[in-house]
Design a protein around this motif. Structure first.
Motif, mmCIF file in Angstrom:
data_model
loop_
_atom_site.group_PDB
_atom_site.id
_atom_site.type_symbol
_atom_site.label_atom_id
_atom_site.label_comp_id
_atom_site.label_asym_id
_atom_site.label_seq_id
_atom_site.Cartn_x
_atom_site.Cartn_y
_atom_site.Cartn_z
ATOM 1 N N ASP A 217 28.148 35.959 45.871
ATOM 2 C CA ASP A 217 28.273 37.418 45.967
ATOM 3 C C ASP A 217 29.499 37.797 46.788
ATOM 4 O O ASP A 217 30.228 38.737 46.456
ATOM 5 C CB ASP A 217 27.022 38.011 46.612
ATOM 6 N N CYS A 218 29.700 37.087 47.895
ATOM 7 C CA CYS A 218 30.835 37.359 48.761
ATOM 8 C C CYS A 218 32.151 37.195 48.013
ATOM 9 O O CYS A 218 33.006 38.093 48.019
ATOM 10 C CB CYS A 218 30.781 36.436 49.982
ATOM 11 N N LEU A 219 32.351 36.041 47.358
ATOM 12 C CA LEU A 219 33.610 35.771 46.682
ATOM 13 C C LEU A 219 33.803 36.659 45.451
ATOM 14 O O LEU A 219 34.925 37.086 45.155
ATOM 15 C CB LEU A 219 33.684 34.298 46.300
ATOM 16 N N SER A 220 32.724 36.930 44.746
ATOM 17 C CA SER A 220 32.832 37.836 43.592
ATOM 18 C C SER A 220 33.331 39.205 44.030
ATOM 19 O O SER A 220 34.171 39.830 43.362
ATOM 20 C CB SER A 220 31.471 37.966 42.896
ATOM 21 N N ALA A 221 32.826 39.684 45.168
ATOM 22 C CA ALA A 221 33.251 40.987 45.686
ATOM 23 C C ALA A 221 34.710 40.958 46.135
ATOM 24 O O ALA A 221 35.450 41.928 45.941
ATOM 25 C CB ALA A 221 32.351 41.405 46.847
ATOM 26 N N VAL A 222 35.141 39.849 46.723
ATOM 27 C CA VAL A 222 36.538 39.727 47.151
ATOM 28 C C VAL A 222 37.466 39.788 45.944
ATOM 29 O O VAL A 222 38.500 40.482 45.961
ATOM 30 C CB VAL A 222 36.752 38.411 47.929
ATOM 31 N N TYR A 223 37.112 39.094 44.871
ATOM 32 C CA TYR A 223 37.969 39.075 43.686
ATOM 33 C C TYR A 223 37.844 40.344 42.845
ATOM 34 O O TYR A 223 38.629 40.544 41.915
ATOM 35 C CB TYR A 223 37.667 37.842 42.836
ATOM 36 N N ALA A 224 36.898 41.221 43.184
ATOM 37 C CA ALA A 224 36.743 42.484 42.465
ATOM 38 C C ALA A 224 37.393 43.651 43.210
ATOM 39 O O ALA A 224 37.192 44.810 42.848
ATOM 40 C CB ALA A 224 35.258 42.778 42.252
ATOM 41 N N GLN A 225 38.197 43.368 44.226
ATOM 42 C CA GLN A 225 38.821 44.429 45.004
ATOM 43 C C GLN A 225 39.828 45.226 44.177
ATOM 44 O O GLN A 225 40.521 44.684 43.311
ATOM 45 C CB GLN A 225 39.522 43.843 46.221
ATOM 46 N N THR A 226 39.916 46.521 44.468
ATOM 47 C CA THR A 226 40.897 47.370 43.785
ATOM 48 C C THR A 226 42.324 46.963 44.148
ATOM 49 O O THR A 226 43.255 47.187 43.364
ATOM 50 C CB THR A 226 40.670 48.841 44.152
ATOM 51 N N ALA A 227 42.497 46.405 45.334
ATOM 52 C CA ALA A 227 43.789 45.840 45.740
ATOM 53 C C ALA A 227 43.568 44.351 45.970
ATOM 54 O O ALA A 227 43.145 43.938 47.048
ATOM 55 C CB ALA A 227 44.291 46.519 47.017
ATOM 56 N N PRO A 228 43.804 43.517 44.948
ATOM 57 C CA PRO A 228 43.466 42.090 45.040
ATOM 58 C C PRO A 228 44.219 41.390 46.176
ATOM 59 O O PRO A 228 45.365 41.732 46.483
ATOM 60 C CB PRO A 228 43.912 41.537 43.676
ATOM 61 N N PRO A 229 43.592 40.421 46.812
ATOM 62 C CA PRO A 229 44.259 39.676 47.877
ATOM 63 C C PRO A 229 45.305 38.733 47.319
ATOM 64 O O PRO A 229 45.252 38.324 46.155
ATOM 65 C CB PRO A 229 43.113 38.898 48.525
ATOM 66 N N ALA A 230 46.260 38.379 48.161
ATOM 67 C CA ALA A 230 47.276 37.402 47.755
ATOM 68 C C ALA A 230 46.673 36.012 47.658
ATOM 69 O O ALA A 230 47.102 35.204 46.823
ATOM 70 C CB ALA A 230 48.430 37.405 48.758
ATOM 71 N N GLU A 231 45.684 35.726 48.485
ATOM 72 C CA GLU A 231 45.023 34.428 48.477
ATOM 73 C C GLU A 231 43.675 34.551 49.163
ATOM 74 O O GLU A 231 43.435 35.472 49.961
ATOM 75 C CB GLU A 231 45.879 33.371 49.198
ATOM 76 N N VAL A 232 42.789 33.640 48.822
ATOM 77 C CA VAL A 232 41.466 33.579 49.440
ATOM 78 C C VAL A 232 41.259 32.156 49.938
ATOM 79 O O VAL A 232 41.433 31.194 49.186
ATOM 80 C CB VAL A 232 40.351 33.952 48.440
ATOM 81 N N ILE A 233 40.896 32.036 51.209
ATOM 82 C CA ILE A 233 40.701 30.724 51.827
ATOM 83 C C ILE A 233 39.271 30.637 52.337
ATOM 84 O O ILE A 233 38.873 31.403 53.217
ATOM 85 C CB ILE A 233 41.691 30.503 52.990
ATOM 86 N N VAL A 234 38.503 29.724 51.778
ATOM 87 C CA VAL A 234 37.143 29.470 52.237
ATOM 88 C C VAL A 234 37.175 28.251 53.150
ATOM 89 O O VAL A 234 37.673 27.186 52.755
ATOM 90 C CB VAL A 234 36.181 29.213 51.058
ATOM 91 N N VAL A 235 36.688 28.419 54.359
ATOM 92 C CA VAL A 235 36.624 27.301 55.298
ATOM 93 C C VAL A 235 35.162 26.900 55.425
ATOM 94 O O VAL A 235 34.360 27.609 56.027
ATOM 95 C CB VAL A 235 37.198 27.679 56.677
ATOM 96 N N ASP A 236 34.826 25.780 54.816
ATOM 97 C CA ASP A 236 33.436 25.318 54.840
ATOM 98 C C ASP A 236 33.213 24.426 56.060
ATOM 99 O O ASP A 236 33.825 23.367 56.196
ATOM 100 C CB ASP A 236 33.097 24.554 53.562
ATOM 101 N N ASP A 237 32.315 24.877 56.909
ATOM 102 C CA ASP A 237 32.102 24.228 58.205
ATOM 103 C C ASP A 237 31.022 23.148 58.101
ATOM 104 O O ASP A 237 29.983 23.212 58.755
ATOM 105 C CB ASP A 237 31.721 25.288 59.237
ATOM 106 N N ALA A 238 31.273 22.151 57.247
ATOM 107 C CA ALA A 238 30.366 21.013 57.049
ATOM 108 C C ALA A 238 28.997 21.443 56.550
ATOM 109 O O ALA A 238 27.961 21.002 57.062
ATOM 110 C CB ALA A 238 30.236 20.196 58.344
ATOM 111 N N SER A 239 28.995 22.289 55.522
ATOM 112 C CA SER A 239 27.724 22.725 54.931
ATOM 113 C C SER A 239 26.980 21.552 54.313
ATOM 114 O O SER A 239 27.587 20.597 53.814
ATOM 115 C CB SER A 239 27.971 23.780 53.854
ATOM 116 N N THR A 240 25.659 21.662 54.308
ATOM 117 C CA THR A 240 24.817 20.636 53.687
ATOM 118 C C THR A 240 24.152 21.157 52.417
ATOM 119 O O THR A 240 23.334 20.458 51.823
ATOM 120 C CB THR A 240 23.749 20.154 54.679
#
Length: 353
Positions: free
Chosen positions: A18-41
């Motif tokens: 949901d978070c990333l879908s909303a980021v990519y649906a912005q009216t002013a798209p970002p130049a880049e998206v960086i996900v930092v995964d903190d050792a998820s299990t």
């Protein structure tokens, strides 16, 4: 302005899509998206792989401060937009952030507010928490003094000047960041930057989170009020041109009254055993806490009705009590560390004589 979105994540497979879908649906798209995964299990990394984002994966859990710093270090945009992985932004959030930074050149931090509706409605604890966060943040719209980084934009140059987040902190790290922001920059809250948050929905985790944050806040932020900068020194960033260091954010008198009243209520309740008349004291203290929170409780009544008002009042009192205990322990610990440090310096001085 080119915007780099940084998403720190730890075991948020439920909300990351949901978070990333909303980021990519912005009216002013970002130049880049960086996900930092903190050792998820969980399946977080697989979910992030479904999007055209950069994924930085930590081999061990390092905390949200390290995750945000790593994302900022990899980013190339002039603006860093931090959004937590349990938040889904409204479509115009990024555009609103850029608009605010362009309209106010002295703005060093612009932060958004939570929607009144949670991302997922998981019960009364979450309903209370979401309502409180929405009320508190919307009330702070405009100039403010506190930094909160759940959905926040910072010019890259400002972030680098402050020095990023203190990676020793896993709670209250965003508030501590603001104490190092040079005085010449303002902090703003925009009610056009909105996100739906999937908040904590059980009582024990909620109170545990409050307690940890209160202890950390007391040690990392409140204790800085006792520190006197050296003569001729600049701000907390170390640059003399910054002027004096930024004072930690102003005290919310209502919160202080609520915390103290709740703590004293527990402390004075046993007096009833001495005389029934002494019951008036804890009752008066409860009344003081209610009066301190009258605006929030009125807001709860308008939006959720009388039954929820009673629930919110009880949970608010318990919130104050938890924060009272946490702040007390945090301040005590900071005082003890300060005394030990002073003692060590004294011993060192005497040994040199």
């Amino acid at each position: 302005m080119r915007v780099s979105v940084v998403v720190p994540n730890y075991n948020k497979e439920r909300t990351l899509r949901d978070c990333l879908s909303a980021v990519y649906a912005q009216t002013a798209p970002p130049a880049e998206v960086i996900v930092v995964d903190d050792a998820s299990t969980d399946r977080s990394r697989q979910i992030a792989a479904d999007f055209p984002c950069t994924v930085l994966a930590f081999p061990v859990n390092r905390g949200v401060s390290a995750a945000r710093n790593a994302g900022a270090g990899r980013a190339t945009g002039e603006v860093l937009f931090f959004v937590d992985s349990d938040i889904a932004l409204a479509p115009g959030a990024l555009a609103a952030a850029v608009g605010t930074l362009e309209a106010y050149p002295d703005c060093g931090v612009v932060q958004g507010i939570y929607d009144l509706r949670p991302l997922y409605d998981d019960g009364p604890v979450e309903a209370y928490k979401t309502l409180f966060e929405h009320f508190w943040r919307r009330r702070a719209t405009g100039l403010t003094t506190t930094t909160m980084f759940a959905l926040t934009a910072v010019p890259r140059a400002v972030f680098e000047q402050v020095g990023g987040f203190d990676e020793r902190l896993r709670d209250a790290e965003d508030v501590e960041f603001g104490t190092r922001l040079p005085q010449r920059y303002t902090i703003r809250v925009s009610d056009e930057m909105v996100g739906r948050h999937d908040d904590v929905d059980r009582l024990r985790p909620y109170l545990s989170e409050l307690f940890r944050r209160a202890v950390t806040y007391a040690g990392a932020v409140v204790a800085t009020r006792w520190e006197r900068p050296a003569a001729g020194s600049g701000g907390r960033s170390g640059d003399p041109s910054d002027g004096p260091g930024r004072t930690p954010h102003r005290v919310d008198l209502g919160s202080v009254v609520g915390m103290v009243s709740s703590g004293l209520t527990v402390g004075t309740a046993p007096l009833v055993l001495l005389s029934p008349w002494l019951a008036a004291l804890p009752v008066a203290l409860v009344g003081a806490a209610v009066v301190a929170d009258r605006e929030l409780l009125a807001f709860a009544l308008r939006h959720r009705g009388p039954r929820f008002l009673l629930y919110a009042a009880g949970l608010r009192w318990l919130t104050h009590l938890t924060e009272f205990v946490g702040m007390g322990l945090g301040v005590s610990g900071a005082l003890l560390r300060r005394a030990r440090a002073a003692g060590s310096r004294q011993v060192t001085v005497e040994s040199r004589r």
